[in-house]
Design a protein around this motif. Structure first.
Motif, mmCIF file in Angstrom:
data_model
loop_
_atom_site.group_PDB
_atom_site.id
_atom_site.type_symbol
_atom_site.label_atom_id
_atom_site.label_comp_id
_atom_site.label_asym_id
_atom_site.label_seq_id
_atom_site.Cartn_x
_atom_site.Cartn_y
_atom_site.Cartn_z
ATOM 1 N N ALA A 161 -14.805 -5.292 -0.097
ATOM 2 C CA ALA A 161 -13.713 -5.400 -1.442
ATOM 3 C C ALA A 161 -12.354 -5.211 -0.767
ATOM 4 C CB ALA A 161 -14.112 -3.994 -2.039
ATOM 5 N N ALA A 162 -11.975 -4.712 0.136
ATOM 6 C CA ALA A 162 -10.693 -4.854 0.895
ATOM 7 C C ALA A 162 -10.396 -6.150 1.321
ATOM 8 C CB ALA A 162 -10.509 -3.769 2.112
ATOM 9 N N ALA A 163 -11.501 -6.967 2.073
ATOM 10 C CA ALA A 163 -10.964 -8.203 2.580
ATOM 11 C C ALA A 163 -10.834 -9.130 1.109
ATOM 12 C CB ALA A 163 -12.436 -8.894 3.190
ATOM 13 N N PHE A 164 -11.482 -8.885 0.195
ATOM 14 C CA PHE A 164 -11.123 -9.739 -1.136
ATOM 15 C C PHE A 164 -9.883 -9.468 -1.658
ATOM 16 C CE2 PHE A 164 -15.652 -10.869 -2.064
ATOM 17 C CZ PHE A 164 -15.628 -11.886 -2.471
ATOM 18 N N ALA A 165 -9.437 -8.069 -1.664
ATOM 19 C CA ALA A 165 -7.962 -7.938 -2.133
ATOM 20 C C ALA A 165 -7.028 -8.272 -1.137
ATOM 21 C CB ALA A 165 -8.299 -6.293 -2.327
ATOM 22 N N VAL A 166 -7.345 -8.608 -0.150
ATOM 23 C CA VAL A 166 -6.292 -9.177 0.873
ATOM 24 C C VAL A 166 -5.891 -10.519 0.461
ATOM 25 C CG1 VAL A 166 -5.689 -9.742 3.400
ATOM 26 C CG2 VAL A 166 -6.508 -7.435 2.475
ATOM 27 N N ILE A 167 -6.929 -11.231 -0.072
ATOM 28 C CA ILE A 167 -6.743 -12.766 -0.230
ATOM 29 C C ILE A 167 -5.800 -12.931 -1.192
ATOM 30 C CG2 ILE A 167 -7.702 -14.751 -1.314
ATOM 31 C CD1 ILE A 167 -10.215 -13.558 -0.164
ATOM 32 N N PRO A 168 -5.594 -12.494 -2.372
ATOM 33 C CA PRO A 168 -4.201 -12.655 -3.386
ATOM 34 C C PRO A 168 -2.877 -12.335 -2.321
ATOM 35 C CG PRO A 168 -6.023 -11.295 -4.339
ATOM 36 C CD PRO A 168 -6.286 -11.515 -3.016
ATOM 37 N N ALA A 223 -1.386 -0.625 3.606
ATOM 38 C CA ALA A 223 -1.733 -0.503 5.082
ATOM 39 C C ALA A 223 -3.227 -0.104 5.271
ATOM 40 C CB ALA A 223 -0.981 0.239 5.846
ATOM 41 N N ALA A 224 -3.529 0.723 4.426
ATOM 42 C CA ALA A 224 -4.861 1.568 4.501
ATOM 43 C C ALA A 224 -5.905 0.418 4.098
ATOM 44 C CB ALA A 224 -4.890 2.647 3.601
ATOM 45 N N LEU A 225 -5.479 -0.421 2.939
ATOM 46 C CA LEU A 225 -6.259 -1.548 2.511
ATOM 47 C C LEU A 225 -6.750 -2.484 3.591
ATOM 48 C CD1 LEU A 225 -7.553 -2.760 -0.114
ATOM 49 C CD2 LEU A 225 -5.544 -4.041 -0.012
ATOM 50 N N LEU A 226 -5.504 -2.716 4.375
ATOM 51 C CA LEU A 226 -5.612 -3.702 5.133
ATOM 52 C C LEU A 226 -6.506 -3.373 6.393
ATOM 53 C CD1 LEU A 226 -4.034 -6.672 5.549
ATOM 54 C CD2 LEU A 226 -2.793 -5.438 7.276
ATOM 55 N N LEU A 227 -6.433 -2.077 6.808
ATOM 56 C CA LEU A 227 -7.129 -1.327 7.757
ATOM 57 C C LEU A 227 -8.672 -1.410 7.627
ATOM 58 C CD1 LEU A 227 -6.510 -0.001 10.379
ATOM 59 C CD2 LEU A 227 -6.735 2.182 9.133
ATOM 60 N N GLN A 228 -8.948 -1.152 6.045
ATOM 61 C CA GLN A 228 -10.296 -1.145 5.693
ATOM 62 C C GLN A 228 -11.030 -2.481 6.049
ATOM 63 O OE1 GLN A 228 -12.586 0.879 3.980
ATOM 64 N NE2 GLN A 228 -11.481 2.646 4.449
ATOM 65 N N SER A 229 -10.081 -3.482 5.662
ATOM 66 C CA SER A 229 -10.933 -4.927 5.580
ATOM 67 C C SER A 229 -11.167 -5.214 6.961
ATOM 68 C CB SER A 229 -9.939 -5.969 5.005
ATOM 69 O OG SER A 229 -8.684 -5.694 6.050
ATOM 70 N N PHE A 230 -10.816 -4.516 8.135
ATOM 71 C CA PHE A 230 -11.042 -4.939 9.617
ATOM 72 C C PHE A 230 -12.369 -4.174 9.752
ATOM 73 C CE2 PHE A 230 -6.830 -6.486 9.622
ATOM 74 C CZ PHE A 230 -7.075 -7.835 9.795
ATOM 75 N N TYR A 231 -12.913 -3.152 8.900
ATOM 76 C CA TYR A 231 -14.122 -2.371 9.497
ATOM 77 C C TYR A 231 -15.234 -3.277 8.726
ATOM 78 C CZ TYR A 231 -11.246 1.701 10.173
ATOM 79 O OH TYR A 231 -10.121 2.554 10.548
#
Ligand SMILES: Nc1ncnc2c1ncn2[C@@H]1O[C@H](COP(=O)(O)OP(=O)(O)OP(=O)(O)O)[C@@H](O)[C@H]1O
Ligand SMILES: [Mg+2]
Lengths: 332, 310
Positions: B283-290, B46-54
């Motif tokens: 980086a977080a947005a990239f990580a969400v892709i997989p 969830a933290a990762l997902l949140l990061q990707s929206f920053y």
């Protein structure tokens, strides 16, 4: 007219030639077209192996097998016009009931509409018309059994093989299915080869039956013949749990010095009976009572109808039998 | 009056309590792993997902903690888009390659291997997993290098032309195997293959022999039995294996660095953006892709009926 199935000195041995497991050993067998043929025998006697020899999943190590006069010893299973109802039903879990039943037609390349129509017809035959869209996992044991039957019949086989098809069903369902199988067989006129280790089932359903013991056929004949005139001690004991009498006892009852058999239900209490002994056990069977006495070191069981005055365990009792009930066996 | 039952100890009272309230024991046993799963596992996701929206402030290089889709927009830039596509294609190729290689092995192990051969099978599959991943990858680099054993073997057997033809393939070829996509594909397939074989073998093992016999009995040829019975029944295992090979390839950042032509992959991009560039949101947005791709893949598989046999 050739027989539906014929075995000529067929053997199927497993394992090394030095110490083979003789699952089927020198069996000669003829099954007439349109017969309801039962293979009866204790566990490990080679019934399933015999069935697999007919369906083609085993090949004989000696002898030859003919189906309708054609030697099929080297024909693979998918080219034999024989279908099987498997003991565990082996329905395909990923297909619904209709697709399961239509499978044999699909692999032959029949079109969808046509094969579904035929599948529905088969489902109606086993009273499952409304179940076509269900998955096998959503059916009861008895319903699965019928689907397996419909699936095996869809190819219109000349011989249908059934390996203990009723083994997993409860008593009531079993009896209902026995009647249904029998009437289905009579209506379709297909040769049924039925494996069971339940002697009542074999006797009540079959036109003729083979009793297996240790990979060999101990006796083959109509149910009445096998029941009333067992050839060997094994058959007498296995089919209907007859009393098997040694030569000395046979002689004392006025017979020759040979082994003989006496059906428990042909014995009755008689103060002047020739068989005298101590009552060792008394069992209630529901439809009657089973009384066992010991005479000359031999247990003799009698089945007495309800309402008979029963002897006390430990007391002396005498039994007699109708003339002709003593069956002398050829076996030494 | 004397007591029939002896006086109870504290332990007896506790076991009695658990016996009367079985849910209590279950709750006690399952709480720690649930906390682990819920807080540490899903929480970090969830933290990762949140990061990707920053987003990142382009001048100061600081993360701006405000909700925006700007970072996701950046993913669509040609160079980032290429990274995603390249990773996706490689993952798909590795997965398909693994399925093809794994199936015969898994089938043999499930249906024919018995006793000692089964042990040999498990050992053979697991043994490579026991040595370090890095060692294996470097070993492969040496095998695939221009001076490596493969080139040598090709020369000795006069099959150089095959190797050269493979390397001459546009796009996936290259100077040598160790610097080409072909080489990278080989290494990926090698390291992830056990993760495909094991679930596949487990699925095939559960298919009863009588089902294959029933198919034959009804007139199916071996090919028909394979297509209509074996593959559908093994499909849950194949999907499980492909989840491993697919997602492991998508997230890997070491193999593309060591083998291949140093083209960027998602894992490497995450590594660089996070470390050197300090662009955590991207980086977080990239990580969400997989994750998204796996979710799409699974829902497609489910729709196609891959789990019907479960
Ligand atoms: N593939 C095989 N390899 C080795 N031995 C086998 C094989 N198949 C059967 N046998 C042996 O052959 C004998 C007969 O087996 P079969 O399955 O025909 O018995 P059955 O009469 O059907 O018994 P049940 O009533 O228990 O099903 C048994 O001793 C069995 O162990
Ligand atoms: Mg059997």
């Amino acid at each position: 007219m050739p027989a539906a199935v014929e075995f000529r000195s067929v053997s199927r041995h497993f394992g090394p030639a030095s110490a083979p497991v003789k699952a089927v050993d020198g069996v000669d067998l003829t099954i007439a077209e349109g017969a309801f043929f039962a293979m009866l025998g204790p566990s490990g006697s080679g019934k399933t192996t015999c069935l697999r020899l007919i369906s083609g999943f085993e090949s004989p190590t000696a002898g030859e097998i003919c189906i309708f006069g054609e030697n099929v010893s080297n024909t693979p299973p998918h080219l034999r016009n024989v279908n099987t109802v498997f003991q565990d039903y082996a329905l395909f879990p990923h297909m619904n009931v209709r697709d399961n039943v239509a499978y044999g037609l699909m692999v032959k390349g029949m079109g969808r509409a046509q094969r579904y129509a035929k599948a529905e017809e088969m489902l109606a035959l086993v009273h499952l018309d409304a179940y076509g869209s269900r998955k096998p996992g959503q059916l009861s044991g008895g319903q699965r059994q019928r689907v397996a039957l419909a699936r095996a019949l869809v190819n219109e086989p000349k011989v249908l093989l059934l390996d203990e098809p009723l083994g997993a069903l409860d008593l009531k369902l079993r009896e209902a299915m026995q009647d249904e199988l029998k009437s289905l067989q009579q209506r379709l006129g297909i040769t049924f080869v039925f494996v069971t280790h339940d002697q009542h089932e074999a006797l009540s359903m079959a036109d003729s039956l083979a009793v297996f013991n240790d990979g060999k056929i101990a006796q083959i004949g109509t149910p009445a013949q096998v029941y009333a005139q067992p050839k060997t001690r094994f058959v007498a004991d296995f089919v209907g749990s007859s009393n098997v009498l040694p030569p000395a006892l046979t002689q004392s009852l006025g017979g020759p010095a040979k082994w003989s058999s006496l059906r428990p239900e042909s014995l009755h209490l008689d103060p002047a009976g020739p068989l005298q002994g101590t009552v060792t056990s008394l069992r209630y069977l529901g439809s009657g009572h089973r009384v066992a006495i010991t005479t000359q070191g031999q247990d003799i069981a009698a089945i007495l109808p309800s309402g008979t005055q029963l002897p006390e365990p430990g007391s002396e009792a005498r039994l007699s039998f109708a003339p002709g009930a003593l069956h002398i066996m050829d076996e030494a | 009056m004397t007591a029939i039952l002896p006086a109870k100890s504290a332990a007896d009272r506790l076991t009695t309590l658990f016996w009367r309230k079985p849910k209590l024991l279950l709750a006690l046993l399952i709480t720690p792993p649930l906390l682990w799963l819920g807080v540490i596992y899903l929480g970090s996701l969830a933290a990762l997902l949140l990061q990707s929206f920053y987003s990142i402030d382009e001048f100061s290089g600081m993360v701006v903690r405000e909700f925006t889709l700007k970072t996701y927009g950046e993913l669509l830039r040609p160079q980032n888009y290429d990274i995603i596509l390249r990773t996706l294609l490689m993952s798909a190729a590795v997965t398909i390659g693994s399925v093809i290689l794994a199936f015969p092995i898994a089938y043999y192990a499930a249906r024919y291997a018995r006793g000692r051969w089964k042990a040999v099978f498990y050992l053979g599959i697991m043994l490579p997993l026991w040595s370090s991943y890095l060692v294996k990858v470097y070993a492969w680099k040496l095998i695939l290098a221009k001076e490596g054993i493969l080139t040598w073997a090709a020369t000795q057997t006069h099959t150089n032309f095959l190797l050269d033809a493979a390397l001459a393939l546009p796009g996936i070829g290259g100077n040598s195997l160790s610097t080409s996509y072909i080489g990278m594909f080989l290494v990926f397939t090698y390291v992830w293959l056990p993760y495909m074989i094991l679930p596949m073998q487990a699925a095939l093992e559960r298919v009863p022999t009588s089902m294959l016999e029933a198919s034959q009995d009804l007139g199916a040829t071996r090919a028909q039995t394979f297509r209509t019975v074996i593959v559908p029944l093994a499909l849950p295992g194949i999907i499980a294996g492909s989840i491993f090979t697919f997602s492991l390839t998508m997230g890997d950042y070491i193999i593309p660095q060591i083998v291949g032509n140093s083209a960027n992959f998602i894992g490497m991009a995450v590594y660089q953006l996070q470390g050197t560039a300090g662009n955590t949101p991207l980086a977080a947005a990239f990580a969400v892709i997989p994750i998204v791709i796996m979710l799409i893949y699974l829902s497609l598989a489910k729709r196609a009926g891959a789990f019907d046999a479960l």
